[in-house]
Design an enzyme around this catalytic site. Structure first.
Site, PDB file in Angstrom:
ATOM      1  N   TYR A   1     -43.778 -79.837  76.045  1.00  0.00           N
ATOM      2  CA  TYR A   1     -44.587 -80.120  74.843  1.00  0.00           C
ATOM      3  C   TYR A   1     -44.371 -81.579  74.418  1.00  0.00           C
ATOM      4  O   TYR A   1     -45.346 -82.310  74.171  1.00  0.00           O
ATOM      5  CB  TYR A   1     -44.167 -79.164  73.718  1.00  0.00           C
ATOM      6  CG  TYR A   1     -44.927 -79.342  72.422  1.00  0.00           C
ATOM      7  CD1 TYR A   1     -46.174 -78.746  72.224  1.00  0.00           C
ATOM      8  CD2 TYR A   1     -44.392 -80.096  71.367  1.00  0.00           C
ATOM      9  CE1 TYR A   1     -46.875 -78.891  71.023  1.00  0.00           C
ATOM     10  CE2 TYR A   1     -45.079 -80.249  70.165  1.00  0.00           C
ATOM     11  CZ  TYR A   1     -46.313 -79.645  69.998  1.00  0.00           C
ATOM     12  OH  TYR A   1     -46.995 -79.815  68.807  1.00  0.00           O
TER      13      TYR A   1
ATOM     14  N   ASN B   1     -57.465 -81.696  68.812  1.00  0.00           N
ATOM     15  CA  ASN B   1     -56.434 -81.006  68.036  1.00  0.00           C
ATOM     16  C   ASN B   1     -55.915 -79.750  68.741  1.00  0.00           C
ATOM     17  O   ASN B   1     -54.810 -79.299  68.457  1.00  0.00           O
ATOM     18  CB  ASN B   1     -57.048 -80.634  66.669  1.00  0.00           C
ATOM     19  CG  ASN B   1     -56.219 -79.622  65.917  1.00  0.00           C
ATOM     20  OD1 ASN B   1     -55.195 -79.959  65.342  1.00  0.00           O
ATOM     21  ND2 ASN B   1     -56.652 -78.359  65.935  1.00  0.00           N
TER      22      ASN B   1
ATOM     23  N   SER C   1     -47.579 -85.328  67.974  1.00  0.00           N
ATOM     24  CA  SER C   1     -46.557 -84.606  67.202  1.00  0.00           C
ATOM     25  C   SER C   1     -45.336 -85.506  67.053  1.00  0.00           C
ATOM     26  O   SER C   1     -45.111 -86.406  67.874  1.00  0.00           O
ATOM     27  CB  SER C   1     -46.143 -83.346  67.980  1.00  0.00           C
ATOM     28  OG  SER C   1     -44.900 -82.852  67.517  1.00  0.00           O
TER      29      SER C   1
ATOM     30  N   SER D   1     -60.292 -73.294  64.917  1.00  0.00           N
ATOM     31  CA  SER D   1     -60.342 -71.925  64.392  1.00  0.00           C
ATOM     32  C   SER D   1     -59.195 -71.597  63.448  1.00  0.00           C
ATOM     33  O   SER D   1     -59.313 -70.704  62.613  1.00  0.00           O
ATOM     34  CB  SER D   1     -60.331 -70.931  65.565  1.00  0.00           C
ATOM     35  OG  SER D   1     -59.301 -71.230  66.479  1.00  0.00           O
ATOM     36  N   ARG D   2     -58.067 -72.296  63.599  1.00  0.00           N
ATOM     37  CA  ARG D   2     -56.880 -71.930  62.808  1.00  0.00           C
ATOM     38  C   ARG D   2     -56.101 -73.192  62.435  1.00  0.00           C
ATOM     39  O   ARG D   2     -56.373 -74.271  62.960  1.00  0.00           O
ATOM     40  CB  ARG D   2     -55.949 -71.032  63.637  1.00  0.00           C
ATOM     41  CG  ARG D   2     -56.567 -69.737  64.071  1.00  0.00           C
ATOM     42  CD  ARG D   2     -55.577 -68.821  64.739  1.00  0.00           C
ATOM     43  NE  ARG D   2     -55.265 -69.231  66.116  1.00  0.00           N
ATOM     44  CZ  ARG D   2     -54.072 -69.685  66.513  1.00  0.00           C
ATOM     45  NH1 ARG D   2     -53.067 -69.768  65.673  1.00  0.00           N
ATOM     46  NH2 ARG D   2     -53.879 -70.033  67.770  1.00  0.00           N
TER      47      ARG D   2
ATOM     48  N   VAL E   1     -60.440 -76.109  76.305  1.00  0.00           N
ATOM     49  CA  VAL E   1     -60.542 -77.548  76.572  1.00  0.00           C
ATOM     50  C   VAL E   1     -59.967 -77.939  77.932  1.00  0.00           C
ATOM     51  O   VAL E   1     -60.263 -79.018  78.452  1.00  0.00           O
ATOM     52  CB  VAL E   1     -59.879 -78.397  75.458  1.00  0.00           C
ATOM     53  CG1 VAL E   1     -60.624 -78.258  74.147  1.00  0.00           C
ATOM     54  CG2 VAL E   1     -58.389 -78.080  75.307  1.00  0.00           C
TER      55      VAL E   1
ATOM     56  N   LYS F   1     -47.207 -84.498  74.377  1.00  0.00           N
ATOM     57  CA  LYS F   1     -47.551 -85.176  73.127  1.00  0.00           C
ATOM     58  C   LYS F   1     -47.276 -86.681  73.222  1.00  0.00           C
ATOM     59  O   LYS F   1     -47.990 -87.486  72.612  1.00  0.00           O
ATOM     60  CB  LYS F   1     -46.794 -84.545  71.951  1.00  0.00           C
ATOM     61  CG  LYS F   1     -47.274 -83.138  71.599  1.00  0.00           C
ATOM     62  CD  LYS F   1     -48.770 -83.082  71.326  1.00  0.00           C
ATOM     63  CE  LYS F   1     -49.210 -81.894  70.498  1.00  0.00           C
ATOM     64  NZ  LYS F   1     -50.679 -81.833  70.340  1.00  0.00           N
TER      65      LYS F   1
ATOM     66  N   ILE G   1     -45.413 -78.632  60.014  1.00  0.00           N
ATOM     67  CA  ILE G   1     -46.548 -78.166  59.218  1.00  0.00           C
ATOM     68  C   ILE G   1     -46.573 -76.634  59.268  1.00  0.00           C
ATOM     69  O   ILE G   1     -46.396 -76.044  60.347  1.00  0.00           O
ATOM     70  CB  ILE G   1     -47.884 -78.715  59.793  1.00  0.00           C
ATOM     71  CG1 ILE G   1     -47.844 -80.249  59.989  1.00  0.00           C
ATOM     72  CG2 ILE G   1     -49.068 -78.297  58.914  1.00  0.00           C
ATOM     73  CD1 ILE G   1     -47.742 -81.075  58.729  1.00  0.00           C
TER      74      ILE G   1
HETATM   75  P1  NDP Z   1     -52.142 -73.264  65.608  1.00  0.00           P
HETATM   76  O1  NDP Z   1     -51.382 -72.488  66.605  1.00  0.00           O
HETATM   77  O2  NDP Z   1     -52.228 -72.797  64.209  1.00  0.00           O
HETATM   78  O3  NDP Z   1     -53.650 -73.510  66.140  1.00  0.00           O
HETATM   79  C1  NDP Z   1     -53.857 -73.958  67.440  1.00  0.00           C
HETATM   80  C2  NDP Z   1     -55.338 -74.145  67.639  1.00  0.00           C
HETATM   81  O4  NDP Z   1     -55.556 -74.647  68.969  1.00  0.00           O
HETATM   82  C3  NDP Z   1     -56.101 -72.849  67.510  1.00  0.00           C
HETATM   83  O5  NDP Z   1     -57.326 -73.095  66.836  1.00  0.00           O
HETATM   84  C4  NDP Z   1     -56.377 -72.459  68.964  1.00  0.00           C
HETATM   85  O6  NDP Z   1     -57.584 -71.768  69.126  1.00  0.00           O
HETATM   86  C5  NDP Z   1     -56.528 -73.834  69.604  1.00  0.00           C
HETATM   87  N1  NDP Z   1     -56.330 -73.800  71.048  1.00  0.00           N
HETATM   88  C6  NDP Z   1     -55.231 -73.460  71.753  1.00  0.00           C
HETATM   89  N2  NDP Z   1     -55.450 -73.589  73.073  1.00  0.00           N
HETATM   90  C7  NDP Z   1     -56.740 -74.002  73.203  1.00  0.00           C
HETATM   91  C8  NDP Z   1     -57.561 -74.316  74.307  1.00  0.00           C
HETATM   92  N3  NDP Z   1     -57.093 -74.233  75.558  1.00  0.00           N
HETATM   93  N4  NDP Z   1     -58.832 -74.720  74.073  1.00  0.00           N
HETATM   94  C9  NDP Z   1     -59.326 -74.816  72.811  1.00  0.00           C
HETATM   95  N5  NDP Z   1     -58.588 -74.523  71.720  1.00  0.00           N
HETATM   96  C10 NDP Z   1     -57.310 -74.125  71.919  1.00  0.00           C
HETATM   97  O7  NDP Z   1     -51.520 -74.728  65.671  1.00  0.00           O
HETATM   98  P2  NDP Z   1     -51.526 -75.939  64.635  1.00  0.00           P
HETATM   99  O8  NDP Z   1     -52.710 -75.901  63.784  1.00  0.00           O
HETATM  100  O9  NDP Z   1     -50.186 -76.001  64.038  1.00  0.00           O
HETATM  101  O10 NDP Z   1     -51.628 -77.139  65.676  1.00  0.00           O
HETATM  102  C11 NDP Z   1     -52.765 -77.974  65.812  1.00  0.00           C
HETATM  103  C12 NDP Z   1     -52.349 -79.217  66.578  1.00  0.00           C
HETATM  104  O11 NDP Z   1     -51.334 -79.899  65.839  1.00  0.00           O
HETATM  105  C13 NDP Z   1     -51.737 -78.892  67.936  1.00  0.00           C
HETATM  106  O12 NDP Z   1     -52.141 -79.858  68.869  1.00  0.00           O
HETATM  107  C14 NDP Z   1     -50.244 -78.998  67.677  1.00  0.00           C
HETATM  108  O13 NDP Z   1     -49.541 -79.285  68.842  1.00  0.00           O
HETATM  109  C15 NDP Z   1     -50.201 -80.119  66.670  1.00  0.00           C
HETATM  110  N6  NDP Z   1     -49.023 -80.175  65.833  1.00  0.00           N
HETATM  111  C16 NDP Z   1     -48.638 -79.112  65.041  1.00  0.00           C
HETATM  112  C17 NDP Z   1     -47.507 -79.211  64.247  1.00  0.00           C
HETATM  113  C18 NDP Z   1     -47.025 -78.111  63.384  1.00  0.00           C
HETATM  114  O14 NDP Z   1     -45.901 -78.210  62.874  1.00  0.00           O
HETATM  115  N7  NDP Z   1     -47.775 -77.055  63.160  1.00  0.00           N
HETATM  116  C19 NDP Z   1     -46.714 -80.455  64.215  1.00  0.00           C
HETATM  117  C20 NDP Z   1     -47.216 -81.490  65.067  1.00  0.00           C
HETATM  118  C21 NDP Z   1     -48.325 -81.346  65.833  1.00  0.00           C
HETATM  119  P3  NDP Z   1     -57.676 -70.194  69.461  1.00  0.00           P
HETATM  120  O15 NDP Z   1     -56.808 -69.481  68.460  1.00  0.00           O
HETATM  121  O16 NDP Z   1     -59.133 -69.956  69.275  1.00  0.00           O
HETATM  122  O17 NDP Z   1     -57.213 -70.020  70.876  1.00  0.00           O
END
Ligand code: NDP
Length: 243
Positions: free
Chosen positions: A151, A86, A138, A10-11, A60, A155, A184
C-alpha cells in the site's frame, strides 16, 4: 457547469467529495466497483437536492471498463473537467506474507487505475487546454506504514506519477496534484481497534481523527480557480501527523 469524475465515489472520501462538488455546483460522475446500491443512493440524494449526478460502474484496474466508464460520462455529462483518482483498497500483512497476487492487485487498483483513468481523460483536456487531475495518495506513501509495504509503495508511486505528469501537461494548462490524507474515519480504517484509533488520534498534533469532509473541502479548493497556480504538489490534510 463543470464535470468531475470521482473514482471510488460510492463510499468514504469519494462519497464526501461527490457531495461537496455537487454543493459547489459541479456535475458529478460517481464511479463504483462493488457498492452499486450505495452509489445509486448517493446519486439519488444529489439529484433530489437539484444537482446532476451519474453513476458509472467499473473496476479502475480493468482498461476496458475504464474506457466504457469515461465514454458514458462524456455522453451523459460532458468531458470531465476534473478526474479524482480516489478508488483504493487496503490490506494489512507482514511483508514476508504478501503474495504476488496481493502485490499486483494493490498496484493495479492504485497505480494502474490512475494510469488508465488519466489516459482516458487527458487527451481531451490537452486539446481544450484546460483540466485537472487529483490523485489521492496517503500519509503512508510519504512516510511508509509497517505491515502495509505494498500500500505504501503504491501510494508513493502516485506521488511520483503526479509530479512527472504535472511537468508534462503543465504547458497544456492541465493541473495535476496529489492529496495525501492522514487518518480519516472511513470503512477503510474499520479494521482498527478503538485503542489503535485512540493511539493514532493522540499521535496527531491536532488530536482529532479526520472526517471525509476534511479531505473533500480541500479537493473543492484545489479544483477552484483560487488554486490556479498550484500544480505538481502533495497536499496533506492530516492534522499534522506528518509534517
Ligand atoms: P473506503 O474503503 O471507504 O472506499 C474505497 C472506495 O474505493 C469505495 O468507493 C470503493 O468502491 C472504491 N474502490 C475500491 N476498489 C475499486 C476499484 N478497483 N475500482 C473502482 N473503485 C474501487 O476508503 P476511503 O474512502 O477511506 O479511501 C479513499 C481513498 O483515500 C483511497 O485511495 C485510500 O487509499 C485513500 N486514503 C484513505 C485514508 C483513510 O484514512 N481512510 C488515508 C489516506 C488515504 P466499491 O465499494 O464500489 O468497491
Amino acid at each position: 457547469m463543470k464535470t468531475v469524475l470521482i473514482t471510488g465515489g460510492s463510499r468514504g472520501i469519494g462519497a464526501a467529495a461527490a457531495r461537496a462538488f455537487a454543493q459547489a455546483g459541479w456535475k458529478v460522475a460517481i464511479n463504483y466497483c462493488r457498492s452499486a446500491q450505495a452509489a445509486q443512493a448517493l446519486a439519488a440524494e444529489l439529484c433530489a437536492q437539484g444537482g446532476q449526478a451519474l453513476v458509472v460502474p467499473g473496476d479502475v484496474a480493468v482498461r476496458s471498463q475504464v474506457v466504457q466508464m469515461v465514454e458514458t460520462v462524456r455522453k451523459e455529462l460532458g468531458d470531465p473537467d476534473l478526474l479524482i483518482n480516489n478508488a483504493g483498497i487496503s490490506q494489512q500483512a507482514l511483508f514476508t506474507d504478501l503474495t504476488e497476487e496481493d502485490w499486483d492487485r494493490m498496484f493495479a487498483v492504485h497505480v494502474k487505475g490512475a494510469f488508465h483513468c488519466c489516459q482516458e481523460v487527458l487527451p481531451a483536456m490537452i486539446r481544450r487546454r484546460s483540466g485537472q487531475i487529483i490523485n489521492i495518495s496517503s500519509m503512508w506513501g510519504q512516510v511508509g506504514g509497517s505491515c502495509e509495504v505494498h500500500y505504501s509503495a503504491a501510494k508513493a508511486a502516485l506521488i511520483g506519477f503526479t509530479k512527472a505528469l504535472a511537468k508534462e501537461v503543465g504547458p497544456s494548462q492541465v493541473r495535476v496534484n496529489c492529496v495525501a490524507p492522514g487518518v480519516i474515519a472511513t470503512e477503510m480504517n474499520g479494521h482498527l481497534s478503538p485503542a489503535d484509533l485512540e493511539a493514532l488520534r493522540e499521535e496527531t498534533p491536532l488530536e482529532i481523527i479526520g472526517a471525509p469532509e476534511d479531505v473533500a473541502s480541500l479537493l473543492v479548493f484545489l479544483a477552484s480557480d483560487q488554486a490556479r497556480f498550484i500544480t505538481g504538489q502533495v497536499i496533506a490534510p492530516n492534522g499534522g501527523i506528518v509534517i
